[in-house]
Design a protein around this motif. Structure first.
Motif, PDB file in Angstrom:
ATOM      1  N   SER A  25      26.088  62.513  96.846  1.00 39.07           N
ATOM      2  CA  SER A  25      27.612  62.358  96.805  1.00 39.07           C
ATOM      3  C   SER A  25      28.112  60.799  96.690  1.00 39.07           C
ATOM      4  CB  SER A  25      27.915  63.031  98.050  1.00 39.07           C
ATOM      5  OG  SER A  25      27.766  64.557  97.842  1.00 39.07           O
ATOM      6  N   ALA A  26      28.777  60.555  95.896  1.00 40.15           N
ATOM      7  CA  ALA A  26      29.520  59.217  96.004  1.00 40.15           C
ATOM      8  C   ALA A  26      30.966  59.416  97.150  1.00 40.15           C
ATOM      9  CB  ALA A  26      29.822  58.547  94.544  1.00 40.15           C
ATOM     10  N   SER A  38      29.131  62.389  91.460  1.00 37.25           N
ATOM     11  CA  SER A  38      27.468  61.917  91.741  1.00 37.25           C
ATOM     12  C   SER A  38      27.431  60.403  91.863  1.00 37.25           C
ATOM     13  CB  SER A  38      26.726  62.631  90.858  1.00 37.25           C
ATOM     14  OG  SER A  38      26.865  64.072  90.883  1.00 37.25           O
ATOM     15  N   PHE A  39      26.508  60.037  92.664  1.00 31.89           N
ATOM     16  CA  PHE A  39      26.389  58.702  92.677  1.00 31.89           C
ATOM     17  C   PHE A  39      25.500  58.324  91.256  1.00 31.89           C
ATOM     18  CE2 PHE A  39      23.338  55.077  93.002  1.00 31.89           C
ATOM     19  CZ  PHE A  39      24.411  54.015  93.650  1.00 31.89           C
ATOM     20  N   GLN A  93      34.584  54.061  89.259  1.00 29.53           N
ATOM     21  CA  GLN A  93      34.438  55.288  89.490  1.00 29.53           C
ATOM     22  C   GLN A  93      35.426  55.857  90.399  1.00 29.53           C
ATOM     23  OE1 GLN A  93      30.370  56.280  90.935  1.00 29.53           O
ATOM     24  NE2 GLN A  93      30.293  58.232  89.986  1.00 29.53           N
ATOM     25  N   ASP A  94      36.063  55.107  91.343  1.00 28.64           N
ATOM     26  CA  ASP A  94      37.035  55.769  92.080  1.00 28.64           C
ATOM     27  C   ASP A  94      38.486  55.897  91.455  1.00 28.64           C
ATOM     28  OD1 ASP A  94      37.820  52.963  91.752  1.00 28.64           O
ATOM     29  OD2 ASP A  94      37.776  52.701  94.091  1.00 28.64           O
TER      30      ASP A  94
END
Length: 588
Positions: A388-389, A479-480, A528-529
């Motif tokens: 998990s990211a 996902s990371f 990614q955020d």
């Protein structure tokens, strides 16, 4: 003198179609002769009427058509009118008259149909005496059968026709003669349609056709003046039947009436109207016979949706409009008057909301929470795993998606307006602008199909924990990702493994670099955020540095090359907006 010449021209125009029809019946015309006659007609029209606008030509055509319909029926039979589009319906029942009834003829005959003068009946007799012929009921209401004589069938029900004829034949041929009689075709009749209809007139049909057929041929009831509840069939000046079309619209009940030559359909004046809107299945003006109508009864016709809780009534009381507000439970106690507006609304508070959690986690995916629950409550219930990211949580919201879509559509409309209103100084520039405009408009059509994601950029997760959740929100745990994606104006869009020692230019080079003669306006780095960095093309130098993160998406936006700086600015802004809202590069 000019007036006399003009009248003569109109007479020529009116007579010419009849001449063409007569020639067509007498002998077939060659294509060249037909074109010549048509050309002659147009020449006459242009000489005597002069240049006219399209609207004037339409009015002239309507005048000629009206003159044709005015011809006596025995000279030129009336033709059913071509259905026309009356636009959106605002009155309940108006949707009945869209041309569907006028285009169809009722060929079947119900058992209660009464034989009339002029009806065609197929009669077959076999055995000791053979006879087969299609016969017409004469003016005395009889069929003359050889060896039998006249048999009266006028007024006989269709279901009893065979029995009546058979009984008459049996009086002559008592044995070995069988009879079969069938109603082949009902009598053609002409019916007057008048009152508050769109096109009053005399219309052809069959005596077995329904009243709706003739009303539809007359263009339907005028929704601004005519009544759907009071339609009268008059025969010899006397009332034959009174029809309420709401009985047919809601319950399918329409009494079958056998029409006679010269009957009159009279549509009376519209009665009391109440307008319904809001959460109802029938958002129309609905007509009522009574001047005072119970709200509960009226809502049954409007068919209120289950979500509705209250009713807003706006009274049409002279020059002052008063508004009243009731719960649906009190509808039986409220009386409506002619001209009132009724709106059904949902006046209820949100009790609970449903939030979905997707992505890389080991917790439930669906949560039902109290209205106003902050994001932190969901984050505390999510069970993260090693993939998990957790520092790049995504939040997707319907309302944000709708706003993004509305802003994108507004920007595209502005771009279209700028393209279509751009001016040119020379013919060559005008030609270039035309080609450029066609290219941009095709691109706009593709851009309109792009659907924004509706993502809310959370930034610092700890500071975003207080955001109130809405019903339908989606929280996604990514996902990371140890990859960097490069797309847009590069030779080979590619995905590259993240390396802390690689620069932005390195990742672009891994994608083949920029195409030859590429025109690049800017580079977007989508993290990614949901956050992003923007880099101008001119900063690519040895001292250039951009902070890259795992999971980044590098988007190379094209540079817009147009003749107008304003269009280039708007186009660049839209590209930037699409890239951020939808995560795609909408290139040409």
């Amino acid at each position: 003198m000019r007036l006399m010449v003009r009248r003569a021209a109109l007479l020529c125009l009116a007579v010419l179609p009849v001449m063409l029809s007569s020639l067509g019946q007498a002998q077939s015309l060659s294509r060249g002769e037909a074109q010549k006659l048509s050309s002659t007609s147009k020449t006459i029209e242009s000489v005597f009427t002069g240049p006219t606008s399209s609207r004037s030509r339409q009015q002239n055509a309507k005048t000629v058509e009206g003159q044709r319909e005015a011809v006596a029926p025995d000279q030129a039979p009336l033709q059913p009118p071509v259905p026309i589009d009356f636009g959106p319906q605002t009155v309940l029942g108006e949707q009945l008259f869209l041309g569907n009834f006028a285009q169809q003829t009722f060929n079947g005959f119900n058992p209660d149909y009464r034989i009339a003068i002029g009806d065609s009946i197929t009669l077959q007799m076999w055995g000791a005496f053979e006879f087969a012929e299609t016969m017409v009921v004469d003016a005395q209401g009889n069929l003359f059968i050889p060896q039998v004589g006249p048999v009266r069938v006028l007024g006989t029900a269709n279901s009893s026709l065979n029995k009546v004829i058979q009984n008459s034949v049996k009086r002559v041929f008592q044995n070995n003669v069988n009879v079969y009689a069938n109603l082949e075709e009902s009598q053609p009749v002409r019916v007057f349609v008048t009152g508050f209809v769109r096109r009053p007139g005399l219309y052809n049909g069959l005596s077995s056709d329904s009243l709706l057929t003739y009303l539809d041929k007359a263009g339907g009831i005028d929704p601004e003046r005519g009544s759907f509840l009071d339609i009268r069939l008059m025969r010899s000046g006397k009332l034959r039947q009174k029809v309420n079309l709401y009985d047919f619209l809601f319950e399918g009940r329409l009494e079958r009436v056998q029409l006679h030559e010269g009957d009159t359909l009279l549509v009376r004046r519209r009665q009391n109207i109440i307008h319904f809107s809001g959460l109802v299945e029938n958002p129309f003006q609905i007509e009522f016979i009574d001047s005072q109508v119970n709200l509960y009864k009226a809502l049954n016709l409007a068919n209120v949706l289950p979500d509705a809780t209250h009713i807003r009534v706006t009274r049409n009381s002279g020059t002052v409009r008063n508004t009243e507000y009731y719960s649906i439970e009190k509808a039986r106690q409220v009386t409506l008057l002619d001209g009132d507006d009724v709106e059904a609304t949902a006046d209820k508070k949100q009790g609970t909301i449903s939030v979905r959690v997707e992505g890389e986690h080991d917790s439930p995916q669906e949560y039902v929470l109290p209205y106003g629950t902050p994001l932190g409550v969901i984050l505390d219930q999510i069970v993260f795993n090693e993939r998990s990211a957790s520092d790049a949580i995504h939040l997707y919201r319907r309302s944000v998606k709708e706003r993004q879509l509305a802003m994108l559509q507004q920007s595209l409309q502005s771009l279209e307006s700028s393209v279509l209103t751009a001016r040119s100084a020379t013919n060559d520039e005008a030609s270039l602008r035309t080609e450029e405009a066609n290219l941009i408009l095709r691109w706009v059509d593709r851009a309109k199909t792009i659907e924004p994601r509706g993502q809310v950029v959370l930034g610092d997760i700890e500071r975003a924990r207080g955001i109130s959740l809405e019903n339908g929100d989606v929280v996604r745990v990514p996902s990371f990702d140890a990859l960097v994606m490069v797309s847009g104006e590069v030779i080979m869009p590619n995905t590259v493994v993240f390396d802390v020692n690689k620069s932005l230019q390195d990742y672009i080079d891994y994608a083949g670099g920029f195409p030859q003669n590429a025109k690049v306006s800017r580079v977007l780095i989508l993290h990614q955020d949901g956050s992003f960095d923007r880099v101008e093309r001119g900063t690519f130098a040895s001292e250039f540095s951009a902070e890259m993160q795992p999971g980044d998406q590098v988007m190379i936006l094209p540079k817009i090359d147009t003749k107008s700086m304003q269009i280039a600015k708007e186009w660049t802004q839209i590209l930037f907006q699409i890239a951020l809202a939808a995560g795609v590069v909408a290139g040409l």
